[in-house]
Scaffold this active site. Structure first.
Site, short mmCIF file in Angstrom:
data_model
loop_
_atom_site.label_atom_id
_atom_site.label_comp_id
_atom_site.label_asym_id
_atom_site.label_seq_id
_atom_site.Cartn_x
_atom_site.Cartn_y
_atom_site.Cartn_z
N GLU A 151 -35.72 -34.65 -136.30
CA GLU A 151 -35.79 -35.33 -135.00
C GLU A 151 -37.03 -36.22 -134.96
O GLU A 151 -37.87 -36.11 -134.06
CB GLU A 151 -35.85 -34.30 -133.86
CG GLU A 151 -34.70 -33.29 -133.87
CD GLU A 151 -34.74 -32.30 -132.73
OE1 GLU A 151 -35.51 -32.50 -131.77
OE2 GLU A 151 -33.99 -31.31 -132.79
N GLU B 149 -35.77 -23.37 -132.29
CA GLU B 149 -37.00 -23.09 -131.53
C GLU B 149 -37.18 -21.62 -131.11
O GLU B 149 -37.39 -21.32 -129.95
CB GLU B 149 -37.07 -24.01 -130.31
CG GLU B 149 -37.01 -25.48 -130.72
CD GLU B 149 -36.82 -26.45 -129.55
OE1 GLU B 149 -36.92 -26.03 -128.39
OE2 GLU B 149 -36.58 -27.64 -129.82
O1 G3I Z 1 -26.48 -36.28 -118.31
C1 G3I Z 1 -27.30 -36.00 -117.17
C2 G3I Z 1 -27.02 -37.00 -116.09
O2 G3I Z 1 -25.69 -36.82 -115.65
C3 G3I Z 1 -28.01 -36.77 -114.95
O3 G3I Z 1 -27.82 -37.74 -113.96
C4 G3I Z 1 -29.46 -36.86 -115.46
C5 G3I Z 1 -30.48 -36.55 -114.37
O4 G3I Z 1 -31.67 -36.01 -114.90
O5 G3I Z 1 -29.61 -35.90 -116.46
C6 G3I Z 1 -28.75 -36.11 -117.58
O6 G3I Z 1 -28.98 -35.13 -118.53
C7 G3I Z 1 -30.18 -35.21 -119.23
C8 G3I Z 1 -29.85 -35.39 -120.71
O7 G3I Z 1 -31.03 -35.31 -121.48
C9 G3I Z 1 -29.17 -36.73 -121.01
O8 G3I Z 1 -30.03 -37.78 -120.73
C10 G3I Z 1 -30.94 -33.92 -119.01
O9 G3I Z 1 -31.36 -33.85 -117.67
C11 G3I Z 1 -32.14 -33.86 -119.93
O10 G3I Z 1 -32.75 -32.57 -119.82
C12 G3I Z 1 -31.69 -34.06 -121.35
O11 G3I Z 1 -32.83 -34.06 -122.19
C13 G3I Z 1 -32.58 -33.81 -123.54
C14 G3I Z 1 -33.43 -32.61 -123.99
O12 G3I Z 1 -33.32 -32.42 -125.39
C15 G3I Z 1 -32.97 -31.32 -123.32
O13 G3I Z 1 -31.73 -30.92 -123.79
C16 G3I Z 1 -33.00 -35.05 -124.34
O14 G3I Z 1 -32.09 -36.12 -124.03
C17 G3I Z 1 -32.95 -34.76 -125.84
O15 G3I Z 1 -33.50 -35.85 -126.56
C18 G3I Z 1 -33.78 -33.52 -126.13
O16 G3I Z 1 -33.64 -33.23 -127.52
C19 G3I Z 1 -34.36 -32.07 -127.98
C20 G3I Z 1 -33.58 -31.45 -129.12
O17 G3I Z 1 -32.26 -31.17 -128.70
C21 G3I Z 1 -34.27 -30.19 -129.61
N1 G3I Z 1 -35.63 -30.45 -129.98
C22 G3I Z 1 -36.43 -31.11 -128.98
C23 G3I Z 1 -35.76 -32.40 -128.52
C24 G3I Z 1 -36.61 -33.13 -127.54
O18 G3I Z 1 -36.79 -32.36 -126.38
#
Ligand code: G3I
Length: 378
Positions: free
Chosen positions: A270, A165
């Site tokens: 994805e 990105e």
């Molecule tokens: O693991 C913590 C947990 O301990 C906590 O209690 C909770 C509270 O919000 O958060 C948890 O972490 C979250 C994690 O996902 C696991 O669920 C993060 O806040 C959250 O920001 C994270 O979101 C991920 C996002 O990327 C940001 O990294 C999504 O699961 C994931 O599907 C998404 O994937 C991205 C690709 O990597 C790149 N392209 C876009 C795609 C969608 O955004």
């Protein structure tokens, strides 16, 4: 009993055992058959593995993944934030579990993601006084990160999302802390270094909204420039976070063709289909965006209507028809998760909605769209 009768009985028993074994092998082969087998001649079929599934050793989910998919990407476990929350603290447990799972099941494993602006601790970009690091210092931190991660899994992870990105939807460079400190040098350096560390690895640039003409032009320009400079980029990932209407299939197709024309392999990295009302006109994946929950934009809390289920299946079929048409350019189609309950789209861009973007339902049962994708290959 004479000798020849004894021999006959022994060989009959042997044949019976062989038949049983054959039957058992056949039954196992059928039980192990999944989407991946139907698309074996076309491209890899992948999925993202959630950190929860890895942490809980969720055998039902992991068993389903091993049956249906032959490529895996860690949804979160290898991102900078989770794997290296502070500069001197590496958390390998989930990433190791992920790679072990893929290796055990002889799967194609994708490393996601080495260099991204999101999910990166501030300590990477700023010094103790809050001042941004200069180019030299920031590249050093990046190089250390890429080297440590890639060397640990060298020989086991054949493909990496090296840069994620870096280009906006209008084709401009994203003004990330990486870009502000280094211009585009961080991209070129990340690819060069990744290639030095593992010359056999397939190195990809990965982004969302890749069907948009502006983004397409920006990515093609980058590929041209890097080809001229000898920067080793082997593949382009179209994330494929799509909606029911967006993008138009013709735009998606134009992008697949345009990237392939630059001499790189195309990956759909994805894929998921957002069925809920759009709150911002188009779909995207900038994880920083959030909107307020309203009941009227969450219409399927008790399940999809028959029409919506049919429309979702049709959308999947239309997408896969394009992928099949361009199977000579496409190495892999990866879904961004397995079952609807674990999808990030339940909380994005509006927290707390009930979404249905994937091929398996909340009980891990295959949905209508799954069977339609099987039908496409009959
Ligand atoms: O693991 C913590 C947990 O301990 C906590 O209690 C909770 C509270 O919000 O958060 C948890 O972490 C979250 C994690 O996902 C696991 O669920 C993060 O806040 C959250 O920001 C994270 O979101 C991920 C996002 O990327 C940001 O990294 C999504 O699961 C994931 O599907 C998404 O994937 C991205 C690709 O990597 C790149 N392209 C876009 C795609 C969608 O955004």
């Amino acid at each position: 009993m004479n000798i020849s009768r004894r021999k006959l009985l022994a060989s009959t028993a042997l044949l019976g055992t062989l038949a049983q074994l054959k039957h058992a092998a056949f039954a196992k082969a059928v039980a192990d058959t999944g989407l991946k087998d139907h698309y074996q001649k076309d491209f890899l079929i992948g999925t993202a593995v959630s950190s929860a599934s890895l942490a809980e050793n969720d055998s039902k989910m992991l068993g389903l993944i091993a049956r249906e998919f032959n490529s895996i990407t860690a949804e979160n476990a290898m991102k900078w934030g989770p794997i290296r929350p502070t500069l001197d603290n590496w958390q390998w447990e989930l990433a190791d579990k992920f790679v072990d799972f893929g290796t055990r099941n002889k799967m194609h494993i994708v490393g996601h993601t080495l260099v991204w602006h999101s999910q990166v601790p501030d300590s990477v970009f700023f010094d103790e006084k809050g001042k941004p690091l200069n180019k030299k210092a920031l590249l050093k931190v990046m190089e250390e990160h890429v080297t440590t991660l890639m060397e640990r899994y060298k020989g086991r992870i054949p493909a990496w999302d090296v840069v994620n990105e870096a280009i906006e939807d209008d084709g401009q460079w994203r003004q990330s802390p990486w870009y502000k400190a280094t211009g585009t040098d961080y991209i070129a350096r990340a690819f060069q270094l990744a290639h030095e560390i593992d010359p056999k690895a397939h190195l990809m640039y990965n982004d969302y909204n890749m069907a948009m003409p502006g983004k397409r032009a920006g990515v093609v320009a980058m590929l041209k420039e890097f080809k001229k400079k000898g920067v080793p980029i082997h593949g382009v990932g179209l994330q494929g976070h799509v909606g029911m209407e967006h993008p138009e299939l013709a735009e998606l197709e134009a992008s697949i063709v345009a990237y392939a024309e630059q001499g790189v392999r195309v990956h759909i990295t994805e894929l998921d289909v957002d069925v809920l009302p759009s709150v911002w006109g188009i779909t995207g994946a900038d994880v920083a965006t959030r909107f307020q929950y309203r009941p009227e934009i969450d219409p399927y809390i008790n399940g999809l209507t028959a029409e919506a289920e049919e429309a979702l299946s049709e959308r999947y079929v239309a997408l896969f028809k394009i992928f099949l048409k361009h199977r000579d350019k496409i190495d892999r189609v990866t879904l961004w998760g397995v079952s609807d309950n674990l999808s990030w789209l339940n909380d994005f861009p509006v927290p707390g909605r009930t979404n249905y973007p994937l091929l398996f339902d909340r009980e891990l049962k295959p949905k209508a769209a799954y069977f339609r994708l099987l039908d496409l290959k009959r």
